[in-house]
Design a protein around this motif. Structure first.
Motif, PDB file in Angstrom:
ATOM      1  N   ASN A  70      63.634  89.537  25.579  1.00 61.39           N
ATOM      2  CA  ASN A  70      64.719  88.872  26.291  1.00 61.39           C
ATOM      3  C   ASN A  70      64.181  88.148  27.533  1.00 61.39           C
ATOM      4  O   ASN A  70      63.143  88.544  28.081  1.00 61.39           O
ATOM      5  CB  ASN A  70      65.797  89.892  26.701  1.00 61.39           C
ATOM      6  N   GLY A  71      64.881  87.105  27.939  1.00 61.85           N
ATOM      7  CA  GLY A  71      64.457  86.322  29.104  1.00 61.85           C
ATOM      8  C   GLY A  71      64.560  87.131  30.390  1.00 61.85           C
ATOM      9  O   GLY A  71      65.403  88.028  30.500  1.00 61.85           O
ATOM     10  N   ILE A  72      63.704  86.833  31.358  1.00 60.45           N
ATOM     11  CA  ILE A  72      63.745  87.543  32.646  1.00 60.45           C
ATOM     12  C   ILE A  72      63.579  86.547  33.784  1.00 60.45           C
ATOM     13  O   ILE A  72      63.167  85.409  33.573  1.00 60.45           O
ATOM     14  CB  ILE A  72      62.615  88.609  32.776  1.00 60.45           C
ATOM     15  N   LYS A  73      63.840  87.061  34.996  1.00 59.59           N
ATOM     16  CA  LYS A  73      63.474  86.311  36.201  1.00 59.59           C
ATOM     17  C   LYS A  73      62.320  87.087  36.801  1.00 59.59           C
ATOM     18  O   LYS A  73      62.478  88.269  37.146  1.00 59.59           O
ATOM     19  CB  LYS A  73      64.674  86.263  37.152  1.00 59.59           C
ATOM     20  N   TYR A  74      61.167  86.478  36.887  1.00 56.94           N
ATOM     21  CA  TYR A  74      59.987  87.214  37.338  1.00 56.94           C
ATOM     22  C   TYR A  74      59.358  86.542  38.551  1.00 56.94           C
ATOM     23  O   TYR A  74      59.005  85.367  38.519  1.00 56.94           O
ATOM     24  CB  TYR A  74      58.955  87.286  36.205  1.00 56.94           C
ATOM     25  N   THR A  75      59.221  87.308  39.630  1.00 56.76           N
ATOM     26  CA  THR A  75      58.547  86.805  40.819  1.00 56.76           C
ATOM     27  C   THR A  75      57.155  87.402  40.842  1.00 56.76           C
ATOM     28  O   THR A  75      56.991  88.614  40.968  1.00 56.76           O
ATOM     29  CB  THR A  75      59.336  87.204  42.092  1.00 56.76           C
ATOM     30  N   SER A  76      56.171  86.557  40.682  1.00 50.52           N
ATOM     31  CA  SER A  76      54.794  87.033  40.604  1.00 50.52           C
ATOM     32  C   SER A  76      54.195  87.106  42.009  1.00 50.52           C
ATOM     33  O   SER A  76      54.441  86.231  42.836  1.00 50.52           O
ATOM     34  CB  SER A  76      53.977  86.065  39.742  1.00 50.52           C
ATOM     35  N   SER A  77      53.411  88.165  42.257  1.00 56.27           N
ATOM     36  CA  SER A  77      52.785  88.264  43.583  1.00 56.27           C
ATOM     37  C   SER A  77      51.491  87.456  43.630  1.00 56.27           C
ATOM     38  O   SER A  77      50.940  87.215  44.688  1.00 56.27           O
ATOM     39  CB  SER A  77      52.525  89.729  43.934  1.00 56.27           C
ATOM     40  N   VAL A 136      61.978  73.344  32.877  1.00 57.52           N
ATOM     41  CA  VAL A 136      62.353  72.590  34.069  1.00 57.52           C
ATOM     42  C   VAL A 136      61.620  73.235  35.236  1.00 57.52           C
ATOM     43  O   VAL A 136      61.562  74.466  35.335  1.00 57.52           O
ATOM     44  CB  VAL A 136      63.885  72.666  34.295  1.00 57.52           C
ATOM     45  N   THR A 137      61.032  72.414  36.102  1.00 63.72           N
ATOM     46  CA  THR A 137      60.308  73.011  37.231  1.00 63.72           C
ATOM     47  C   THR A 137      60.899  72.527  38.538  1.00 63.72           C
ATOM     48  O   THR A 137      61.401  71.410  38.641  1.00 63.72           O
ATOM     49  CB  THR A 137      58.812  72.640  37.187  1.00 63.72           C
ATOM     50  N   ASP A 138      60.836  73.431  39.511  1.00 70.90           N
ATOM     51  CA  ASP A 138      61.278  73.075  40.845  1.00 70.90           C
ATOM     52  C   ASP A 138      60.298  73.744  41.802  1.00 70.90           C
ATOM     53  O   ASP A 138      60.346  74.957  42.001  1.00 70.90           O
ATOM     54  CB  ASP A 138      62.712  73.592  41.057  1.00 70.90           C
ATOM     55  N   ASN A 139      59.376  72.952  42.322  1.00 72.60           N
ATOM     56  CA  ASN A 139      58.359  73.478  43.223  1.00 72.60           C
ATOM     57  C   ASN A 139      57.605  74.644  42.580  1.00 72.60           C
ATOM     58  O   ASN A 139      56.910  74.451  41.593  1.00 72.60           O
ATOM     59  CB  ASN A 139      59.042  73.832  44.558  1.00 72.60           C
ATOM     60  N   THR A 140      57.784  75.883  43.069  1.00 75.44           N
ATOM     61  CA  THR A 140      57.000  77.001  42.517  1.00 75.44           C
ATOM     62  C   THR A 140      57.779  77.801  41.464  1.00 75.44           C
ATOM     63  O   THR A 140      57.387  78.914  41.104  1.00 75.44           O
ATOM     64  CB  THR A 140      56.542  77.955  43.636  1.00 75.44           C
ATOM     65  N   THR A 141      58.890  77.246  40.990  1.00 78.76           N
ATOM     66  CA  THR A 141      59.666  77.938  39.954  1.00 78.76           C
ATOM     67  C   THR A 141      59.591  77.162  38.635  1.00 78.76           C
ATOM     68  O   THR A 141      59.762  75.941  38.635  1.00 78.76           O
ATOM     69  CB  THR A 141      61.151  78.048  40.373  1.00 78.76           C
ATOM     70  N   ALA A 142      59.330  77.881  37.562  1.00 76.17           N
ATOM     71  CA  ALA A 142      59.395  77.252  36.230  1.00 76.17           C
ATOM     72  C   ALA A 142      60.506  77.942  35.457  1.00 76.17           C
ATOM     73  O   ALA A 142      60.552  79.179  35.388  1.00 76.17           O
ATOM     74  CB  ALA A 142      58.069  77.410  35.503  1.00 76.17           C
ATOM     75  N   ILE A 143      61.421  77.158  34.910  1.00 78.20           N
ATOM     76  CA  ILE A 143      62.543  77.716  34.158  1.00 78.20           C
ATOM     77  C   ILE A 143      62.406  77.291  32.705  1.00 78.20           C
ATOM     78  O   ILE A 143      62.270  76.103  32.408  1.00 78.20           O
ATOM     79  CB  ILE A 143      63.886  77.216  34.723  1.00 78.20           C
ATOM     80  N   TYR A 169      60.491  82.939  22.515  1.00 73.61           N
ATOM     81  CA  TYR A 169      61.032  83.831  21.483  1.00 73.61           C
ATOM     82  C   TYR A 169      62.266  84.600  21.965  1.00 73.61           C
ATOM     83  O   TYR A 169      62.628  85.616  21.390  1.00 73.61           O
ATOM     84  CB  TYR A 169      59.943  84.813  21.032  1.00 73.61           C
ATOM     85  N   THR A 170      62.866  84.154  23.080  1.00 75.62           N
ATOM     86  CA  THR A 170      64.056  84.843  23.594  1.00 75.62           C
ATOM     87  C   THR A 170      65.292  83.987  23.321  1.00 75.62           C
ATOM     88  O   THR A 170      65.174  82.836  22.903  1.00 75.62           O
ATOM     89  CB  THR A 170      63.942  85.061  25.123  1.00 75.62           C
ATOM     90  N   ASN A 171      66.466  84.582  23.619  1.00 76.92           N
ATOM     91  CA  ASN A 171      67.706  83.823  23.418  1.00 76.92           C
ATOM     92  C   ASN A 171      68.291  83.328  24.722  1.00 76.92           C
ATOM     93  O   ASN A 171      69.353  82.719  24.738  1.00 76.92           O
ATOM     94  CB  ASN A 171      68.763  84.699  22.736  1.00 76.92           C
ATOM     95  N   ASN A 172      67.635  83.681  25.835  1.00 80.87           N
ATOM     96  CA  ASN A 172      68.219  83.265  27.115  1.00 80.87           C
ATOM     97  C   ASN A 172      67.142  82.738  28.056  1.00 80.87           C
ATOM     98  O   ASN A 172      65.961  82.723  27.723  1.00 80.87           O
ATOM     99  CB  ASN A 172      68.994  84.425  27.755  1.00 80.87           C
ATOM    100  N   GLU A 173      67.585  82.325  29.237  1.00 77.74           N
ATOM    101  CA  GLU A 173      66.684  81.664  30.189  1.00 77.74           C
ATOM    102  C   GLU A 173      65.639  82.622  30.780  1.00 77.74           C
ATOM    103  O   GLU A 173      65.917  83.787  31.000  1.00 77.74           O
ATOM    104  CB  GLU A 173      67.562  81.101  31.319  1.00 77.74           C
ATOM    105  N   THR A 174      64.461  82.084  31.044  1.00 75.44           N
ATOM    106  CA  THR A 174      63.428  82.832  31.777  1.00 75.44           C
ATOM    107  C   THR A 174      63.017  82.013  32.988  1.00 75.44           C
ATOM    108  O   THR A 174      62.891  80.788  32.904  1.00 75.44           O
ATOM    109  CB  THR A 174      62.194  83.067  30.878  1.00 75.44           C
ATOM    110  N   GLN A 175      62.812  82.719  34.115  1.00 78.60           N
ATOM    111  CA  GLN A 175      62.322  82.037  35.322  1.00 78.60           C
ATOM    112  C   GLN A 175      61.040  82.702  35.785  1.00 78.60           C
ATOM    113  O   GLN A 175      60.977  83.932  35.846  1.00 78.60           O
ATOM    114  CB  GLN A 175      63.342  82.189  36.456  1.00 78.60           C
ATOM    115  N   VAL A 176      60.049  81.919  36.121  1.00 80.77           N
ATOM    116  CA  VAL A 176      58.828  82.470  36.729  1.00 80.77           C
ATOM    117  C   VAL A 176      58.667  81.827  38.101  1.00 80.77           C
ATOM    118  O   VAL A 176      58.650  80.596  38.217  1.00 80.77           O
ATOM    119  CB  VAL A 176      57.574  82.173  35.889  1.00 80.77           C
ATOM    120  N   ILE A 177      58.555  82.670  39.114  1.00 83.96           N
ATOM    121  CA  ILE A 177      58.430  82.170  40.483  1.00 83.96           C
ATOM    122  C   ILE A 177      57.068  82.609  41.020  1.00 83.96           C
ATOM    123  O   ILE A 177      56.724  83.794  40.965  1.00 83.96           O
ATOM    124  CB  ILE A 177      59.570  82.727  41.377  1.00 83.96           C
ATOM    125  N   GLU A 178      56.301  81.661  41.522  1.00 84.42           N
ATOM    126  CA  GLU A 178      54.953  81.958  42.014  1.00 84.42           C
ATOM    127  C   GLU A 178      54.889  81.813  43.531  1.00 84.42           C
ATOM    128  O   GLU A 178      55.641  81.011  44.098  1.00 84.42           O
ATOM    129  CB  GLU A 178      53.957  80.955  41.443  1.00 84.42           C
TER     130      GLU A 178
END
Ligand code: S3P
Length: 425
Positions: A154-161, A206-213, A177-186
C-alpha cells in the motif's frame, strides 16, 4: 596499474554512459510493456549485474555493441528466479530492485559481494515494511543477503532522514504496485533520474522541491532511451585537466542534470575554467559538452545542500583540493562512510601516502594545499572511485604511483586507463 606523471593532457573524449540511468533503463524496460531500445548503455560490471538479475527473472535482454534491447513483460511479467539474485558490487541494483521484488507473486533472495554484504539495508527494509512488504535480512543484521516474499503493498508517506536516490527510487518503484498515492520526502533533493524516467515511460510522478508523489498507473509503456555520458566519470577528466598545466579537454555528451551537477558548480567556485556547450535535452535529461582548461584553483567549503549533487565525486574533489591554494572543507558527508568503501577513511589514508595534507572528520575531510604529491604504492580497496581518483593523482604527481587492485574501475568505467593514456600523449 602504474601511473606516470604527465606534462599535459588534451583531446576530445566521450565517457561511458551514465550508471544511474543505465540501471533504471533496464529495470523500467523490464517491467514496461513492449520493447525498449537503449543506446549508450554503460557496459560496466554494475549495470551488467542489473541485466543478469532481470534475465534471471525471465526478461529477454539482448546486447549488441553499445545498444541493449529489453523485451519488457509489463508490471506483472517477472518470473521467480531459480537461484539467488546476485548484484555483485552494485548497491543501486540491490536497493532499487528490492522495491520491485517486494510486490511480486514470488519470493527470492538477493545477495552480492563482500562490500554489498556490509552496506546498510535498513534504509530500504523500514519503508518497504511500512508499505506491507515481507522482507528480512537472513543474518538479522539489516544487511545482505535479504529474503523478500512478494506481498500486496500500500502507498505511504515517507520522510527519509537521508538524502538518497536509492531509498527514494526503491519506494517509488514499489509504489507502482499499490492502489493509492505514495509520497517520499527527502531532507535535500537527491538525483531524480527515476522520477524523470518513470514519467517518460508513462508513470505518474509529480515533484515539488524535495517531495516526490507517485500515483499508480495500470502499466508502464516501453520507450527508447539514449543514455548521456556519466558526469561522475567525466569528473576525473575535469579535475585532471584543471590541475595539470597546459591542458584542455572537451568531454562530449555528458548528462548535466541539476541534481548531479555539483561537481561543475564546485570546480567553478574553486576557480576552474569550465564551459558548457551545446546544451540540449534528451529523454528529459539535460546534456552538454563540457570544455575544461587548466586553472589555478583555490579552496572552498562544500556542505549539506550540495552534497547529494556530488556525493560520488568527493574522492576526486579531494584530489583537486590538494592542488588548490588554501583550505577545502567537506562537511555533512557522513554518507561517504557507507559507500563501496568508507571513502573518508580510504581517501585520507591513501592520499596521505602520497604526501597530501588531509585529515578525516566525522562527516567529511579537511584538505590543505599540498600540490607536491610524491610517488607511493596505494590501495583501491576494490572501490572504483578510489582507484580512479588515485590515478588522477598519479598523472599530476611528481613521481610514478602504483595502484593495487586497480581493475575495479571496470565497475563503472571499463576503458578508463586506456582513455587516460590516449589523452596523455
Ligand atoms: C545512486 C545513488 C547514490 C550514489 C550511487 C548511485 C543511484 O547513492 O552514490 O552511486 O543510482 O540512485 P545513495 O542513494 O546511497 O546516495
Amino acid at each position: 596499474m602504474v601511473i606516470n606523471p604527465v606534462n599535459k593532457i588534451n583531446g576530445e573524449i566521450n565517457v561511458p554512459g551514465d550508471k544511474s540511468i543505465s540501471h533504471r533503463a533496464i529495470m523500467l524496460g523490464s517491467i514496461a510493456k513492449g520493447t525498449t531500445t537503449i543506446k549508450g548503455f554503460l557496459m560496466g560490471e554494475d549495470c551488467l549485474s542489473t541485466i543478469r538479475c532481470f534475465r534471471d527473472m525471465g526478461i529477454d535482454i539482448d546486447i549488441n555493441d553499445n545498444c541493449v534491447i529489453v523485451k519488457g513483460k509489463g508490471l506483472h511479467g517477472l518470473t521467480k528466479p531459480n537461484k539467488e539474485l546476485y548484484v555483485g558490487n552494485s548497491g543501486t541494483t540491490f536497493r532499487l530492485m528490492s522495491g520491485i521484488l517486494a510486490a511480486q507473486n514470488f519470493d527470492c533472495i538477493i545477495t552480492g559481494d563482500d562490500s554489498i554484504k556490509n552496506r546498510p539495508m535498513k534504509r530500504i527494509i523500514d519503508p518497504l515494511r511500512k508499505m506491507g512488504a515481507n522482507i528480512e535480512s537472513l543474518h538479522n543484521n539489516d544487511k545482505a543477503p535479504i529474503k523478500i516474499i512478494g506481498s500486496k503493498l500500500n502507498g505511504i508517506k515517507y520522510t527519509s532522514s537521508v538524502a538518497s536516490a536509492q531509498i527514494k527510487s526503491c519506494i517509488l518503484l514499489a509504489s507502482l504496485y499499490t492502489n493509492n498515492e505514495t509520497q517520499v520526502i527527502e531532507p535535500v533533493l537527491s538525483r531524480n533520474h527515476t522520477e524523470i524516467m518513470l514519467n517518460y515511460f508513462g508513470g505518474n510522478i509529480v515533484t515539488d522541491n524535495t517531495t516526490a508523489i507517485s500515483n499508480p498507473v495500470k502499466e508502464l509503456n516501453a520507450n527508447d532511451i539514449i543514455i548521456p555520458g556519466d558526469i561522475s566519470s567525466a569528473a576525473y577528466f575535469m579535475v585532471a585537466c584543471l590541475i595539470i598545466p597546459n591542458s584542455e579537454i572537451l568531454i562530449k555528451d555528458v548528462g548535466i542534470n541539476v541534481t548531479r551537477d555539483g561537481i561543475i558548480r564546485v570546480l567553478k567556485a574553486m576557480g576552474g575554467f569550465i564551459e558548457l556547450r551545446n546544451k540540449r535535452e534528451i529523454n528529459g535529461e539535460l546534456v552538454a559538452d563540457i570544455y575544461v582548461k587548466s586553472s589555478s584553483l583555490k579552496g572552498t567549503v562544500i556542505d549539506k545542500k550540495l552534497i547529494p549533487t556530488l556525493i560520488d565525486e568527493i574522492p576526486v574533489i579531494a584530489v583537486a583540493a590538494c592542488f588548490a591554494e588554501g583550505m577545502t572543507i567537506i562537511k555533512d558527508a557522513a554518507e561517504l562512510k557507507v559507500k563501496e568503501s568508507n571513502r573518508i577513511e580510504t581517501m585520507v589514508t591513501e592520499l596521505s601516502k602520497l604526501n597530501a595534507n588531509i585529515i578525516g572528520t566525522d562527516d567529511g575531510m579537511i584538505i590543505h594545499s599540498s600540490p607536491n604529491l610524491t610517488g607511493a604504492t596505494v590501495e583501491s580497496y576494490n572501490d572504483h572511485r578510489v582507484a580512479m581518483s588515485l590515478a588522477i593523482c598519479g598523472l599530476a604527481s611528481k613521481e610514478q604511483i602504483y595502484i593495487n587492485n586497480s581493475d575495479c574501475v571496470n565497475i563503472s568505467f571499463p576503458n578508463f586507463y586506456k582513455l587516460l593514456d590516449e589523452i596523455s600523449k
